[in-house]
Write a protein that holds these residues in place. Structure first.
Motif, short mmCIF file in Angstrom:
data_model
loop_
_atom_site.label_atom_id
_atom_site.label_comp_id
_atom_site.label_asym_id
_atom_site.label_seq_id
_atom_site.Cartn_x
_atom_site.Cartn_y
_atom_site.Cartn_z
N LEU A 280 0.83 -1.20 0.00
CA LEU A 280 0.00 0.00 0.00
C LEU A 280 0.87 1.26 0.00
CD1 LEU A 280 -2.73 -1.14 2.55
CD2 LEU A 280 -3.07 -0.74 0.10
N ARG A 281 1.94 1.26 0.78
CA ARG A 281 2.85 2.42 0.80
C ARG A 281 3.43 2.66 -0.59
NH1 ARG A 281 1.52 5.00 5.32
NH2 ARG A 281 2.10 3.95 7.26
N LEU A 282 3.90 1.60 -1.22
CA LEU A 282 4.54 1.74 -2.52
C LEU A 282 3.55 2.17 -3.61
CD1 LEU A 282 6.89 -1.37 -2.34
CD2 LEU A 282 7.55 1.04 -2.15
N GLN A 283 2.26 1.92 -3.35
CA GLN A 283 1.21 2.36 -4.28
C GLN A 283 0.69 3.75 -3.95
OE1 GLN A 283 -1.84 -0.71 -4.14
NE2 GLN A 283 -0.30 -2.32 -4.34
N GLY A 284 1.21 4.35 -2.87
CA GLY A 284 0.76 5.66 -2.46
C GLY A 284 -0.56 5.66 -1.72
N LEU B 43 9.45 2.52 6.47
CA LEU B 43 8.54 2.50 5.33
C LEU B 43 7.10 2.21 5.75
CD1 LEU B 43 10.39 0.68 2.39
CD2 LEU B 43 9.90 3.12 2.63
N VAL B 44 6.92 1.29 6.70
CA VAL B 44 5.56 0.95 7.10
C VAL B 44 4.96 1.98 8.05
CG1 VAL B 44 5.89 -1.52 6.72
CG2 VAL B 44 6.22 -0.57 9.01
N GLY B 45 5.81 2.87 8.57
CA GLY B 45 5.28 3.93 9.41
C GLY B 45 5.68 3.85 10.86
N ILE B 46 6.63 2.97 11.18
CA ILE B 46 7.18 2.89 12.52
C ILE B 46 8.43 3.78 12.55
CG2 ILE B 46 7.90 1.26 14.33
CD1 ILE B 46 5.09 0.78 13.26
N ALA B 47 9.05 3.91 13.68
CA ALA B 47 10.24 4.76 13.80
C ALA B 47 11.31 4.37 12.79
CB ALA B 47 10.79 4.68 15.22
N GLY B 48 11.99 5.36 12.23
CA GLY B 48 13.00 5.12 11.21
C GLY B 48 14.42 5.25 11.74
N GLN B 49 15.36 5.38 10.79
CA GLN B 49 16.78 5.32 11.13
C GLN B 49 17.20 6.34 12.18
OE1 GLN B 49 18.60 2.95 9.83
NE2 GLN B 49 17.92 2.49 7.77
N GLU C 262 -4.84 4.00 3.83
CA GLU C 262 -5.18 2.60 4.09
C GLU C 262 -4.07 1.92 4.90
OE1 GLU C 262 -6.83 0.44 0.53
OE2 GLU C 262 -6.45 2.40 -0.39
N ALA C 263 -2.83 2.19 4.52
CA ALA C 263 -1.70 1.61 5.26
C ALA C 263 -1.69 2.08 6.71
CB ALA C 263 -0.39 1.98 4.57
N ASP C 264 -1.92 3.38 6.92
CA ASP C 264 -1.94 3.94 8.27
C ASP C 264 -2.98 3.25 9.14
OD1 ASP C 264 0.06 5.72 7.64
OD2 ASP C 264 -1.29 7.42 7.30
N GLU C 265 -4.13 2.97 8.56
CA GLU C 265 -5.21 2.37 9.35
C GLU C 265 -4.87 0.94 9.74
OE1 GLU C 265 -8.71 1.94 11.46
OE2 GLU C 265 -7.57 3.72 10.81
N ILE C 266 -4.27 0.19 8.85
CA ILE C 266 -3.87 -1.18 9.18
C ILE C 266 -2.83 -1.18 10.29
CG2 ILE C 266 -2.69 -3.25 8.32
CD1 ILE C 266 -3.98 -2.66 5.58
#
Length: 301
Positions: A130-134, A221-227, A138-142
């Motif tokens: 979903l992220r890669l499709q923009g 990428l999935v929306g959790i903490a990054g680098q 929807e991704a945030d809700e999951i």
């Protein structure tokens, strides 16, 4: 003096039936420091022991030697420290002590640990798609729903993993250091905030934080903490790092891709951190050599 760049045997271990062939192929590419991965048998470790001190063993990735055959069944999650089953947790402890014993015999400084997972549906690939499709809403809700559910069931898994970490720190008692690795999935342990609990459970004399650049990139990428979130919070306890790049949904790729902004991130890496290239078999020999050259230049910061 900075540690020399190690390479994980994950790149070629399953191509060979003996340790001499595994090590020789990597030496031909200019490597002489190694992380021994989960696809090596005890007889292979015995063979590697005869190569000392001509080679350097930097680290072992738990579980090494692998607990059972076939060799491609080897995994850092073979036994789970977080399991509700006390028999499985006991096996996880026992096999990790065996890894630590071998690390000590081979002169390795550390062993790298996966601390477990929560038993819940894994929607990671769906969220990435979903992220890669923009389709970010929807991704945030999951992710929101998954993390909320995870919070309701996490306690026994997290408690078991923390208890295991404390027990290992006590039993190994600084003979080798424990590296608690950042994970790829948010169903796994530890997440961003949970890592703090492991740093409290394991004193600096017993181990520390192991940063995996590819895993953390995927979490970002999935929306959790990054680098930068992970590194700014935990770099003070950083023991080592798995260095590899990503393409799309796939990690453990060569550094030639240029996806991860390593030059920006290396400011968090102190000179005594153990650097390990953990690149999978899809990379060519040339890409392995180039990746080492890139990392060597990065570490001159």
């Amino acid at each position: 003096m900075s540690p020399s760049i190690a390479v994980s045997t994950v790149w070629n271990a399953l191509r060979h039936e003996n340790a001499q062939a595994i090590i020789s192929e990597l030496q031909d590419l200019g490597f002489n420091s190694f992380e021994l991965n989960v696809h090596l048998t005890e007889s292979m470790l015995e063979e590697i022991e005869t190569m000392l001190p001509d080679i350097n063993i930097a680290t072992l990735h738990n579980y090494c030697p692998l607990p059972e055959y076939p060799r491609d069944s080897g995994s850092g999650d073979f036994y789970r420290f977080s399991s509700p089953d006390p028999i499985e947790r006991r096996k996880a402890i026992d096999m990790t002590l065996k890894t630590a014993e071998w690390a000590s015999r081979l002169g390795a400084k550390a062993i790298v640990l996966h601390m477990g997972q929560v038993e819940m549906k894994n929607n990671h690939q769906q969220v990435l798609d979903l992220r890669l499709q923009g389709r970010n809403d929807e991704a945030d809700e999951i992710v929101r729903q998954d993390l909320a559910y995870r919070e309701t069931i996490i306690k026994p898994y997290l408690d078991a993993a923390l208890k295991s970490a404390s027990k290992l720190a006590e039993k190994i008692a600084g003979d080798v250091l424990l590296g608690i690795e950042t994970r790829l999935l948010y169903t796994e342990i530890p997440t961003f905030d949970e890592m703090e609990l492991f740093m409290q459970a394991i004193p600096p004399s017993a181990g520390g934080y192991w940063h995996d650049f590819g895993h953390v990139h995927m979490l970002g990428l999935v929306g959790i903490a990054g680098q930068e979130e992970f590194l700014s919070r935990y770099s003070g306890r950083m023991l080592g790092m798995h260095v590899h790049d990503v393409t799309g949904k796939h990690d453990h790729r060569p550094l030639t891709l240029g996806t991860i902004d390593f030059p920006r991130l290396m400011k968090y890496v102190s000179p005594d951190v153990i650097p390990v290239l953990e690149i999978h078999k899809t990379a060519s020999a040339e890409e392995m050599v180039k990746s080492r050259e890139i990392l060597a230049k990065l570490m001159q910061h």
